[in-house]
Design an enzyme around this catalytic site. Structure first.
Site, PDB file in Angstrom:
ATOM      1  N   ASP A   1       8.054  12.463   0.304  1.00 44.54           N
ATOM      2  CA  ASP A   1       8.996  13.270   1.072  1.00 44.54           C
ATOM      3  C   ASP A   1       8.428  14.646   1.398  1.00 44.54           C
ATOM      4  O   ASP A   1       8.650  15.180   2.493  1.00 44.54           O
ATOM      5  CB  ASP A   1      10.314  13.424   0.318  1.00 44.54           C
TER       6      ASP A   1
ATOM      7  N   LYS B   1      16.735   7.555  -5.924  1.00 44.07           N
ATOM      8  CA  LYS B   1      15.408   8.157  -6.084  1.00 44.07           C
ATOM      9  C   LYS B   1      15.139   8.654  -7.509  1.00 44.07           C
ATOM     10  O   LYS B   1      14.043   8.467  -8.038  1.00 44.07           O
ATOM     11  CB  LYS B   1      15.219   9.305  -5.093  1.00 44.07           C
TER      12      LYS B   1
END
Length: 283
Positions: free
Chosen positions: A108, A71
């Protein structure tokens, strides 16, 4: 599902990624929406990840979700990034433009907050501090989302204090750092405790936490969803705390990803039931 020359290719990239439910979720939505697309899983060797993204410039692949451990690298490689991706210090969503640009986003935080809204609707993010266990990309993304939603303080508890300090410096004075031995004190007055580590994941060591210092009415969340009811959540539930599972967060972040890929919200499918069935069959 029929694959044609016009089929849009999307997917998730991570290592490991075999356990991911994202292909199940996204392909169920794709099929229900009758979109000419497919969603696959990619598991490159870590050092090849930058070359993989560079090779996808131009839109051979329409978009990717990104999971551990890529990420932070995904954000660094992207040409453009949303404010929430920059705040999170990581990207879990990449879009490959025809002109060669890579755009990054992070959904997220949306998934985290939607999970709380679904499974702990009485939770008031602005009421009291929130404790996050861990200081990696997942913890930073959660902390940024909670701060942006109005949390008065986010307390990071991590075994490596310097890593937690780097997170605090990036996000500002409302983030405080606590050593692992000070967890009980950090939980005092907290409205929620969130596990953003991989501890508790199937085949990994359990997360041993006592909730003796946590006030009644607090919420406990675990980002792990394999197993769905981790020992961490089971212990919290046995003490009377409301719990939020990682599957709710996974689905919550997947919905805006689908919309980014295909320009429409996901169709009305009982996606949680489908995912629960898959988890039960795999156990």
């Amino acid at each position: 599902m029929t694959i044609s020359g016009a089929t849009l290719v999307t997917g998730v990239v991570g290592e490991p990624v075999r356990h991911s439910l994202s292909p199940l979720i996204q392909n169920a939505w794709i099929q229900a929406a009758q979109v000419d697309a497919v969603y696959i899983a990619l598991a490159p060797v870590a050092w090849t990840f930058p070359a993989l993204l560079q090779g996808l410039r131009g839109g051979a692949v329409h978009g990717l979700n990104v999971t551990l451990p890529f990420k932070e690298d995904a954000l660094g490689i992207a040409d453009q990034a949303t404010d929430r991706a920059r705040r999170a210090g990581a990207a879990n969503l990449l879009l490959f433009e025809p002109d060669g640009r890579i755009r990054a986003d992070n959904t997220d935080g949306i998934g985290l907050l939607s999970a709380f809204a679904e499974q702990a609707p009485s939770f008031d993010v602005a009421a009291r501090p929130v404790v996050i266990l861990g200081a990696g990309g997942a913890a930073r993304g959660a902390a940024a989302a909670l701060l942006d939603a109005g949390a008065p303080e986010v307390r990071i508890v991590n075994r490596t204090v310097e890593r937690a300090n780097r997170l605090a410096r990036a996000l500002g004075e409302r983030v405080t750092v606590h050593e692992w031995g000070g967890l009980r004190e950090a939980m005092t007055t907290a409205s929620a405790v969130i596990n953003a580590t991989s501890l508790g994941l199937a085949a990994k060591e359990p997360l041993a936490v006592s909730f003796d210092g946590l006030q009644a009415g607090a919420v406990v969340m675990d980002m792990v969803y394999r197993p769905l009811r981790t020992a961490f959540l089971a212990r919290a539930a046995s003490k009377g705390f409301a719990v939020v599972d990682g599957l709710a967060m996974l689905i919550g972040q997947a919905a805006p990803s689908f919309e980014a890929f295909f320009g429409r919200p996901p169709p009305d499918v009982d996606i949680r039931r489908l995912a629960l069935t898959a988890l039960q069959e795999a156990s």
